[in-house]
Scaffold this motif. Structure first.
Motif, PDB file in Angstrom:
ATOM      1  N   ALA A 175      17.030   8.438 -28.549  1.00  0.00           N
ATOM      2  CA  ALA A 175      16.723   7.519 -27.456  1.00  0.00           C
ATOM      3  C   ALA A 175      17.864   7.456 -26.453  1.00  0.00           C
ATOM      4  CB  ALA A 175      16.424   6.125 -28.016  1.00  0.00           C
ATOM      5  N   PHE A 176      19.101   7.387 -26.931  1.00  0.00           N
ATOM      6  CA  PHE A 176      20.240   7.334 -26.019  1.00  0.00           C
ATOM      7  C   PHE A 176      20.340   8.612 -25.192  1.00  0.00           C
ATOM      8  CE2 PHE A 176      22.116   3.975 -28.863  1.00  0.00           C
ATOM      9  CZ  PHE A 176      22.174   2.982 -27.886  1.00  0.00           C
ATOM     10  N   LEU A 177      20.098   9.760 -25.818  1.00  0.00           N
ATOM     11  CA  LEU A 177      20.148  11.018 -25.074  1.00  0.00           C
ATOM     12  C   LEU A 177      19.021  11.088 -24.043  1.00  0.00           C
ATOM     13  CD1 LEU A 177      21.090  13.496 -27.949  1.00  0.00           C
ATOM     14  CD2 LEU A 177      22.571  12.605 -26.123  1.00  0.00           C
ATOM     15  N   ASP A 178      17.858  10.549 -24.378  1.00  0.00           N
ATOM     16  CA  ASP A 178      16.750  10.493 -23.416  1.00  0.00           C
ATOM     17  C   ASP A 178      17.103   9.587 -22.235  1.00  0.00           C
ATOM     18  OD1 ASP A 178      15.222  12.200 -24.954  1.00  0.00           O
ATOM     19  OD2 ASP A 178      14.010  10.602 -25.860  1.00  0.00           O
ATOM     20  N   ILE A 179      17.751   8.459 -22.517  1.00  0.00           N
ATOM     21  CA  ILE A 179      18.171   7.547 -21.447  1.00  0.00           C
ATOM     22  C   ILE A 179      19.158   8.252 -20.518  1.00  0.00           C
ATOM     23  CG2 ILE A 179      19.546   5.465 -20.982  1.00  0.00           C
ATOM     24  CD1 ILE A 179      18.279   4.319 -23.604  1.00  0.00           C
ATOM     25  N   ALA A 180      20.094   8.990 -21.106  1.00  0.00           N
ATOM     26  CA  ALA A 180      21.075   9.715 -20.298  1.00  0.00           C
ATOM     27  C   ALA A 180      20.401  10.763 -19.416  1.00  0.00           C
ATOM     28  CB  ALA A 180      22.113  10.374 -21.202  1.00  0.00           C
ATOM     29  N   ALA A 181      19.446  11.480 -19.983  1.00  0.00           N
ATOM     30  CA  ALA A 181      18.746  12.515 -19.219  1.00  0.00           C
ATOM     31  C   ALA A 181      17.945  11.921 -18.071  1.00  0.00           C
ATOM     32  CB  ALA A 181      17.831  13.309 -20.141  1.00  0.00           C
ATOM     33  N   ALA A 182      17.403  10.721 -18.273  1.00  0.00           N
ATOM     34  CA  ALA A 182      16.595  10.073 -17.239  1.00  0.00           C
ATOM     35  C   ALA A 182      17.441   9.380 -16.173  1.00  0.00           C
ATOM     36  CB  ALA A 182      15.652   9.051 -17.878  1.00  0.00           C
ATOM     37  N   ASN A 183      18.733   9.181 -16.460  1.00  0.00           N
ATOM     38  CA  ASN A 183      19.600   8.454 -15.527  1.00  0.00           C
ATOM     39  C   ASN A 183      20.926   9.194 -15.333  1.00  0.00           C
ATOM     40  OD1 ASN A 183      18.149   5.589 -15.268  1.00  0.00           O
ATOM     41  ND2 ASN A 183      18.067   6.212 -17.420  1.00  0.00           N
ATOM     42  N   PRO A 184      20.870  10.436 -14.838  1.00  0.00           N
ATOM     43  CA  PRO A 184      22.100  11.239 -14.745  1.00  0.00           C
ATOM     44  C   PRO A 184      23.124  10.682 -13.760  1.00  0.00           C
ATOM     45  CG  PRO A 184      20.299  12.306 -13.574  1.00  0.00           C
ATOM     46  CD  PRO A 184      19.693  11.160 -14.330  1.00  0.00           C
ATOM     47  N   GLU A 185      22.672   9.902 -12.785  1.00  0.00           N
ATOM     48  CA  GLU A 185      23.614   9.341 -11.819  1.00  0.00           C
ATOM     49  C   GLU A 185      24.447   8.214 -12.412  1.00  0.00           C
ATOM     50  OE1 GLU A 185      20.355   6.634 -12.187  1.00  0.00           O
ATOM     51  OE2 GLU A 185      20.384   8.817 -11.934  1.00  0.00           O
ATOM     52  N   ARG A 186      23.960   7.608 -13.478  1.00  0.00           N
ATOM     53  CA  ARG A 186      24.654   6.470 -14.100  1.00  0.00           C
ATOM     54  C   ARG A 186      25.302   6.816 -15.430  1.00  0.00           C
ATOM     55  NH1 ARG A 186      22.803   2.734 -17.860  1.00  0.00           N
ATOM     56  NH2 ARG A 186      20.605   3.307 -17.621  1.00  0.00           N
ATOM     57  N   CYS A 187      24.709   7.710 -16.200  1.00  0.00           N
ATOM     58  CA  CYS A 187      25.122   7.950 -17.583  1.00  0.00           C
ATOM     59  C   CYS A 187      25.959   9.219 -17.733  1.00  0.00           C
ATOM     60  CB  CYS A 187      23.903   8.058 -18.488  1.00  0.00           C
ATOM     61  SG  CYS A 187      22.889   6.566 -18.552  1.00  0.00           S
ATOM     62  N   ARG A 188      26.945   9.143 -18.613  1.00  0.00           N
ATOM     63  CA  ARG A 188      27.741  10.295 -19.015  1.00  0.00           C
ATOM     64  C   ARG A 188      27.714  10.373 -20.537  1.00  0.00           C
ATOM     65  NH1 ARG A 188      27.191  10.152 -14.448  1.00  0.00           N
ATOM     66  NH2 ARG A 188      28.678  10.350 -12.733  1.00  0.00           N
ATOM     67  N   VAL A 189      27.297  11.512 -21.064  1.00  0.00           N
ATOM     68  CA  VAL A 189      27.282  11.709 -22.509  1.00  0.00           C
ATOM     69  C   VAL A 189      28.617  12.308 -22.928  1.00  0.00           C
ATOM     70  CG1 VAL A 189      26.178  12.883 -24.450  1.00  0.00           C
ATOM     71  CG2 VAL A 189      24.786  12.007 -22.561  1.00  0.00           C
ATOM     72  N   ILE A 190      29.256  11.694 -23.930  1.00  0.00           N
ATOM     73  CA  ILE A 190      30.558  12.149 -24.401  1.00  0.00           C
ATOM     74  C   ILE A 190      30.442  12.513 -25.875  1.00  0.00           C
ATOM     75  CG2 ILE A 190      32.937  11.419 -24.835  1.00  0.00           C
ATOM     76  CD1 ILE A 190      32.735   9.657 -22.360  1.00  0.00           C
ATOM     77  N   ASP A 191      30.897  13.697 -26.221  1.00  0.00           N
ATOM     78  CA  ASP A 191      30.884  14.155 -27.610  1.00  0.00           C
ATOM     79  C   ASP A 191      31.893  13.322 -28.394  1.00  0.00           C
ATOM     80  OD1 ASP A 191      31.020  15.440 -30.030  1.00  0.00           O
ATOM     81  OD2 ASP A 191      31.668  17.375 -29.221  1.00  0.00           O
ATOM     82  N   ALA A 192      31.391  12.460 -29.271  1.00  0.00           N
ATOM     83  CA  ALA A 192      32.256  11.553 -30.022  1.00  0.00           C
ATOM     84  C   ALA A 192      32.661  12.115 -31.379  1.00  0.00           C
ATOM     85  CB  ALA A 192      31.548  10.211 -30.215  1.00  0.00           C
ATOM     86  N   GLY A 193      32.342  13.369 -31.645  1.00  0.00           N
ATOM     87  CA  GLY A 193      32.680  13.968 -32.925  1.00  0.00           C
ATOM     88  C   GLY A 193      34.048  14.624 -32.949  1.00  0.00           C
ATOM     89  N   ARG A 194      34.846  14.445 -31.892  1.00  0.00           N
ATOM     90  CA  ARG A 194      36.168  15.061 -31.792  1.00  0.00           C
ATOM     91  C   ARG A 194      37.271  14.055 -32.128  1.00  0.00           C
ATOM     92  NH1 ARG A 194      36.161  16.317 -25.868  1.00  0.00           N
ATOM     93  NH2 ARG A 194      34.893  14.407 -25.866  1.00  0.00           N
ATOM     94  N   GLN A 195      38.496  14.473 -31.950  1.00  0.00           N
ATOM     95  CA  GLN A 195      39.624  13.567 -32.141  1.00  0.00           C
ATOM     96  C   GLN A 195      39.530  12.392 -31.177  1.00  0.00           C
ATOM     97  OE1 GLN A 195      42.146  13.769 -34.509  1.00  0.00           O
ATOM     98  NE2 GLN A 195      40.839  15.394 -35.350  1.00  0.00           N
ATOM     99  N   ILE A 196      39.974  11.235 -31.627  1.00  0.00           N
ATOM    100  CA  ILE A 196      39.871  10.020 -30.822  1.00  0.00           C
ATOM    101  C   ILE A 196      40.530  10.202 -29.459  1.00  0.00           C
ATOM    102  CG2 ILE A 196      40.715   7.639 -30.653  1.00  0.00           C
ATOM    103  CD1 ILE A 196      40.212   7.367 -33.652  1.00  0.00           C
TER     104      ILE A 196
END
Length: 216
Positions: A175-196
């Motif tokens: 759902a969060f990824l769908d929200i990001a795809a629908a709102n690219p001007e507002r949302c940035r997806v960040i890979d949280a599986g890396r070092q802090i």
């Protein structure tokens, strides 16, 4: 003589993602950077909660049995808390020209109550429009495999949604990824599986870009 220099515009940034994705840590690191390195006044807050009345509602929502509330009741409780939070914390800070960093906002309702709990998505939007009518200026979505997020998140008193299981968290991630795809001007997806530190660098860079664009 009072300082007559123009006040920088406020900025509203929300931090979203599945439970255990590291949002709270990243919000703290971003706040530290903005205060110490950028010299900005920062208000940090959270949902549900963020104002005295909303914090009381929070205790009803995040603890207890998973099926304690229906999806509709949850939706109404979240919007009641959010309205109080908006009036008493978020809007006053933005008027003062502060940067508001908020751990969750309406996108969590879209993910948890609509996608996850089955509340009618159109109704979610209608209630939001009628009672809140406010989106973030920037939304950072911290994307993490629910299996990894579950290990990070651990257990605690506020674990009502974690009790719904890994399948529920997987639904939230989609759902969060769908929200990001629908709102690219507002949302940035960040890979949280890396070092802090690497995650923090990307989050801070995204905030700085928006600040730079807003500068006169």
């Amino acid at each position: 003589m009072a300082d007559q220099s123009p006040k920088p515009p406020g900025l509203f940034v929300t931090f979203e993602g599945v439970d255990g994705a590291g949002k709270s840590t990243q919000l703290r690191l971003a706040a530290e950077f903005l205060r110490e390195q950028a010299g900005r006044t920062v208000t940090t807050t959270r949902e549900p909660g963020g104002s005295p009345g909303a914090e009381e509602i929070r205790s009803l929502l995040v603890s207890g049995a998973p099926q304690r509330w229906s999806a509709m009741t949850e939706l109404l409780l979240f919007n009641a808390a959010r309205r109080d939070h908006l009036e008493r914390t978020i809007e006053p800070a933005l008027v003062r020209g502060e940067i508001v960093l908020c751990d969750r906002f309406v996108d969590s309702t879209r993910a948890y109550q609509a996608a996850g709990r089955g509340a009618d998505a159109e109704l979610v939007e209608r209630i939001h429009a009628l009672t809140i009518d406010r989106e973030a200026d920037l939304t950072l979505i911290f994307d993490l495999d629910p299996k990894t997020a579950g290990v990070r998140g651990g257990a605690g008193e506020e674990d009502r949604y974690e009790q719904l299981g890994e399948g529920f968290q997987a639904t939230l991630r989609r759902a969060f990824l769908d929200i990001a795809a629908a709102n690219p001007e507002r949302c940035r997806v960040i890979d949280a599986g890396r070092q802090i530190e690497d995650v923090a660098a990307d989050a801070i860079a995204a905030i700085r870009r928006v600040l730079d664009e807003a500068s006169p």
